[in-house]
Enzyme design. Structure first.
Site, mmCIF file in Angstrom:
data_model
loop_
_atom_site.group_PDB
_atom_site.id
_atom_site.type_symbol
_atom_site.label_atom_id
_atom_site.label_comp_id
_atom_site.label_asym_id
_atom_site.label_seq_id
_atom_site.Cartn_x
_atom_site.Cartn_y
_atom_site.Cartn_z
ATOM 1 C CD GLU A 41 -2.984 -0.965 2.245
ATOM 2 O OE1 GLU A 41 -2.957 0.009 3.124
ATOM 3 O OE2 GLU A 41 -4.053 -1.658 2.163
ATOM 4 C CG ASP A 70 -7.343 1.105 0.987
ATOM 5 O OD1 ASP A 70 -6.507 0.136 1.412
ATOM 6 O OD2 ASP A 70 -7.332 2.215 1.419
ATOM 7 C CG HIS A 173 -17.676 0.384 4.478
ATOM 8 N ND1 HIS A 173 -18.007 -0.363 5.547
ATOM 9 C CD2 HIS A 173 -16.268 -0.010 4.452
ATOM 10 C CE1 HIS A 173 -16.970 -1.073 6.065
ATOM 11 N NE2 HIS A 173 -16.102 -0.700 5.426
HETATM 12 P P1 ITT Z 1 -6.057 -5.968 2.729
HETATM 13 O O1 ITT Z 1 -4.825 -6.850 2.831
HETATM 14 O O2 ITT Z 1 -7.167 -5.871 1.739
HETATM 15 O O3 ITT Z 1 -5.165 -4.393 2.547
HETATM 16 P P2 ITT Z 1 -6.607 -4.690 5.471
HETATM 17 O O4 ITT Z 1 -7.203 -5.259 6.554
HETATM 18 O O5 ITT Z 1 -5.071 -4.043 5.449
HETATM 19 O O6 ITT Z 1 -6.592 -5.815 4.098
HETATM 20 P P3 ITT Z 1 -7.964 -1.912 4.609
HETATM 21 O O7 ITT Z 1 -6.321 -1.310 4.410
HETATM 22 O O8 ITT Z 1 -8.722 -1.974 3.532
HETATM 23 O O9 ITT Z 1 -7.786 -3.561 4.932
HETATM 24 O O10 ITT Z 1 -8.342 -1.675 5.854
HETATM 25 C C1 ITT Z 1 -8.063 -0.688 6.609
HETATM 26 C C2 ITT Z 1 -8.426 -1.017 7.991
HETATM 27 O O11 ITT Z 1 -9.856 -0.403 8.327
HETATM 28 C C3 ITT Z 1 -8.644 -2.292 8.342
HETATM 29 O O12 ITT Z 1 -7.518 -3.134 9.093
HETATM 30 C C4 ITT Z 1 -9.558 -2.087 9.599
HETATM 31 O O13 ITT Z 1 -8.771 -1.725 10.846
HETATM 32 C C5 ITT Z 1 -10.549 -0.868 9.449
HETATM 33 N N1 ITT Z 1 -11.758 -1.146 8.398
HETATM 34 C C6 ITT Z 1 -11.954 -1.472 7.058
HETATM 35 N N2 ITT Z 1 -13.184 -1.908 6.876
HETATM 36 C C7 ITT Z 1 -13.803 -2.172 7.939
HETATM 37 C C8 ITT Z 1 -14.910 -2.622 8.324
HETATM 38 O O14 ITT Z 1 -15.818 -3.215 7.538
HETATM 39 N N3 ITT Z 1 -15.302 -3.000 9.587
HETATM 40 C C9 ITT Z 1 -14.213 -2.691 10.648
HETATM 41 N N4 ITT Z 1 -12.935 -1.901 10.379
HETATM 42 C C10 ITT Z 1 -12.574 -1.942 9.010
#
Ligand code: ITT
Length: 189
Positions: A41, A70, A173
């Protein structure tokens, strides 16, 4: 159970995100296959830029077509923090840190935003979803992941973590962005 007639890969390291996305897409007859990978990222204020960069990195593989996603939590009283830094902030401050930052705040408004980026050999597209809601005074519930225990979506009294996966998908979302993607994907062979 709908017949799954089309399929797409999802590059993510987050099994919860994958399970939610699979549940949404199966209702459109789309099969989702997980590529368990943490896509590199970039730091940016803009979720769409982050998602497109991750897609570009993930597309250096023969698994096509593919999506990446994301997401972030944007809290009004904290000027949108943690936003694109949600993953890092969840690992460092955690839910308790956010609760502390929000202790004296009357404005509890927040929103989750998601950007799904799709890539095939010929097309790149992005789809956005927003879930508006409030930050709870205390964490509640055990389901889901990340900031789910402190987010109460508009129209519900429960936090995301107090809901089943199917119920979270009625508000989330990610589900909103994925439904937009699914409608387009089914029309475009
Ligand atoms: P990827 O490998 O897909 O990137 P990730 O967990 O790092 O997985 P993101 O960067 O998209 O995913 O998410 C950022 C953070 O935002 C994630 O670690 C959660 O802490 C929070 N988050 C995102 N979507 C969420 C949801 O539906 N419910 C709760 N927290 C969420």
């Amino acid at each position: 159970m709908p017949v799954l007639s089309k399929s797409v890969y999802f590059a993510t390291s987050n099994k919860h995100k994958f399970n939610e996305a699979r549940d949404v897409l199966k209702n459109y007859g789309i099969e989702l296959r997980m590529i368990n990978r943490k896509v590199e990222e970039i730091q940016s204020e803009n979720l769409e830029k982050i998602a497109l960069h991750a897609l570009k990195k993930a597309l250096i593989s023969d698994k096509l077509p593919m999506i990446v996603e994301d997401a972030g939590l944007f809290i009004n009283a904290l000027n949108g923090f943690p936003g694109p830094y949600s993953s890092y902030v969840h690992k460092t401050l955690g839910i308790d840190g956010i609760i502390k930052l929000m202790r004296r705040k009357d404005d509890r408004d927040a929103e989750f935003r998601s950007v799904v980026a799709f890539g095939s050999s010929s097309v790149v597209k992005t789809y956005q979803g927003v879930a508006k809601g409030k930050i709870a005074r205390k964490p509640r519930g055990k389901s889901g992941f990340g900031f789910d225990p402190i987010f109460i979506p508009k129209g519900s009294k429960k936090t995301f973590a107090e809901m089943s996966l199917e119920d979270k998908n009625k508000y989330s979302h990610r589900a909103i962005a994925l439904r937009k993607f699914a409608r387009w994907f089914l029309k475009n062979p």
